[in-house]
Enzyme design. Structure first.
Site, short mmCIF file in Angstrom:
data_model
loop_
_atom_site.label_atom_id
_atom_site.label_comp_id
_atom_site.label_asym_id
_atom_site.label_seq_id
_atom_site.Cartn_x
_atom_site.Cartn_y
_atom_site.Cartn_z
N TRP A 40 0.87 -1.11 0.13
CA TRP A 40 -0.01 0.11 0.02
C TRP A 40 0.89 1.36 -0.06
O TRP A 40 1.87 1.49 0.92
CB TRP A 40 -0.88 0.03 1.39
N ASN A 56 -6.52 0.01 -5.23
CA ASN A 56 -6.71 -1.62 -4.82
C ASN A 56 -8.25 -1.57 -5.12
O ASN A 56 -9.01 -1.34 -4.54
CB ASN A 56 -6.40 -1.68 -3.34
N GLU A 57 -8.31 -2.59 -6.04
CA GLU A 57 -9.88 -3.22 -6.51
C GLU A 57 -10.67 -2.17 -6.75
O GLU A 57 -11.70 -2.01 -6.38
CB GLU A 57 -10.24 -4.02 -5.37
N TYR A 117 -10.74 -14.77 -5.33
CA TYR A 117 -11.20 -15.14 -4.22
C TYR A 117 -12.55 -15.83 -4.21
O TYR A 117 -13.55 -15.30 -3.86
CB TYR A 117 -11.41 -13.99 -3.40
N GLU A 176 -3.29 -11.10 -6.65
CA GLU A 176 -3.73 -11.44 -5.28
C GLU A 176 -4.48 -12.81 -5.42
O GLU A 176 -5.35 -12.88 -6.37
CB GLU A 176 -4.66 -10.64 -4.80
N TRP A 230 -1.85 -13.62 -1.67
CA TRP A 230 -2.38 -12.83 -0.54
C TRP A 230 -2.29 -13.67 0.65
O TRP A 230 -3.07 -14.50 0.54
CB TRP A 230 -3.71 -12.25 -0.84
#
Ligand SMILES: *[C@@H]1O[C@H](CO)[C@@H](O)[C@H](O)[C@H]1NC(C)=O
Ligand SMILES: *[C@@H]1O[C@H](CO)[C@@H](O)[C@H](O)[C@H]1NC(C)=O
Ligand SMILES: *[C@@H]1O[C@H](CO)[C@@H](O)[C@H](O)[C@H]1NC(C)=O
Ligand SMILES: *[C@@H]1O[C@H](CO)[C@@H](O)[C@H](O)[C@H]1NC(C)=O
Ligand SMILES: *[C@@H]1O[C@H](CO)[C@@H](O)[C@H](O)[C@H]1NC(C)=O
Length: 373
Positions: A80, A193-194, A267, A300, A334
């Site tokens: 980050w 991020n995303e 995910y 990720e 991740w």
């Protein structure tokens, strides 16, 4: 500016090969067809994610962790590059930007961007290349929501197109890019991020990605630029992740001229799909990367059932590596786990964490790095 000079000198010193040695000179990582070239070597690369490493306050702890990545054969670390707050925390707590009224203030102090400097410096020392991300879609560490009241919006959808939000965001990007612009340690700049824009016409995100990547390119002509998205919105089996409802058109975004490579995450538990969904997901993205002749980074991935870490994620790694000549360029699980040396504490365990030197580490790092060769 002073710090940038010090870092550049350090980079030059590290880059000088010992006489008679064939050690490659450190260079800025680049895309080479559908693969990555790191310090002169084009091949498939492995790595991981550590959102927390820039928030550590002890340089030796950062060095120890970087040294573990180096000896394990990891090359890419995603971190980050943001930590946005609306209330200034106590002096021992790291944050990078604060918002008050309609203004944003960037914290360049010892508990501010100097912590990011320490991570860049350490990565340089251990030959690790960093993906630095500029803002979160989610509210962890602030995110787009931290900007809302300063720029007069109330949703991410508005944030992407509001001029004031974008000027604050670009000013933050400009500050970070200026610090490491000549560093061979930066793997890529990453937009968010995303990023999602639920229910939006995909032209909203595509427009924002074009505007931001063109802006970064105007500041830095050398480093790669990528999106940091989950990989939604592409042809596939029609299940939720393939749909366009979160506002992403994956192929259209990757086709933009200043986007250097594609990113996608995985995910199944959060997305309501099965773990076996993963292989098709990897293959679908690789196909588009191959068509566009840009690398795909499987950026990720995680499953939270501990006994699934090795068999499930190891299977995805194998699928990704098997496509190394068909679009796949690397993978980053991740997330990284380790023990903070100065405190003896373990880093954040979100169920997906793979701790250094654990049995899972042997499977997902040692064996994977060996398989890559
Ligand atoms: C991130 O994006 C999703 C989809 O647009 C949205 O539901 C979520 O609220 C976003 N996060 C924040 C903090 O707005
Ligand atoms: C999305 O926006 C584009 C450009 O403004 C427009 O041509 C297109 O019709 C829109 N699509 C939808 C589904 O509204
Ligand atoms: C990339 O960004 C630069 C700088 O803003 C811009 O001049 C150029 O047109 C962009 N390239 C493409 C292919 O869009
Ligand atoms: C991945 O491939 C390696 C060989 O490189 C093999 O030993 C391992 O069992 C495979 N993992 C899974 C989960 O299929
Ligand atoms: C981790 O494992 C490696 C290989 O077995 C070993 O050399 C190293 O000392 C271990 N590191 C720690 C901190 O235990």
């Amino acid at each position: 500016m002073k710090l940038v000079t010090i870092l550049s000198l350090a980079a030059a010193a590290v880059a000088l090969p010992a006489s008679g040695s064939i050690a490659p000179r450190a260079s800025i990582p680049k895309a080479d067809g559908t693969k990555f070239n790191i310090d002169g070597v084009t091949k498939y690369y492995a790595g991981t994610n550590s959102y927390w490493i820039p928030f550590l306050t002890n340089d030796n702890d950062v060095d120890t962790i970087m040294s573990h990545l180096q000896t394990s054969g990891h090359k890419i670390l995603r971190i980050w590059g943001f930590n946005d707050v609306k209330t200034i925390p106590g002096s021992g707590t790291v944050y990078f930007q604060s918002f008050s009224g309609s203004t944003a203030t960037i914290n360049t102090g010892a508990n501010g961007l100097q912590r990011l400097d320490a991570v860049v410096k350490s990565a340089e020392k251990y030959g690790i290349k960093l993906i630095i991300n500029f803002v979160n879609n989610w509210t962890d560490y602030g995110g787009m929501a931290a900007y809302f009241s300063a720029c007069g919006v109330s949703s991410n959808a508005q944030w992407y197109t509001a001029a004031k939000c974008q000027s604050l965001y670009q000013n933050y990007i400009k500050t970070v890019v200026a610090r490491y612009k000549s560093s061979t340690t930066i793997f890529a700049w990453e937009l968010a991020n995303e990023p999602r824009c639920n229910g939006c016409n995909t032209t909203v995100l595509t427009g924002w990605i074009k505007q931001t990547s063109d802006y970064i390119r105007s500041l830095d002509s050398d480093h790669m630029i990528t999106i940091g998205d989950e990989g939604f919105g592409l042809a596939g089996d029609g299940s939720y992740p393939y749909q366009f409802g979160e506002g992403n058109d994956w192929a259209a975004n990757l086709a933009l001229g200043n986007i250097s490579f594609g990113t996608f995450h995985l995910y199944p538990q959060s997305w309501g799909t099965s773990n076996s969904f993963g292989d098709g997901w990897i293959t679908a993205h690789a196909k588009i990367c191959k068509q566009l002749n840009k690398p795909c980074l499987f950026e990720e991935y995680g499953v939270s059932t501990a006994s699934d870490h090795c068999p499930v994620e190891g299977g995805w790694q194998n699928t990704s590596l098997s496509l190394k000549d068909s679009g796949m360029a690397g993978d980053l699980f991740w997330q990284l786990g380790d023990t903070i040396k100065s405190t003896g504490q373990q880093t954040s365990n979100d169920g997906n964490t793979i701790y250094y030197n654990s049995t899972d580490w042997t499977c997902l790092v040692t064996n994977h790095v060996k398989a890559i060769g």
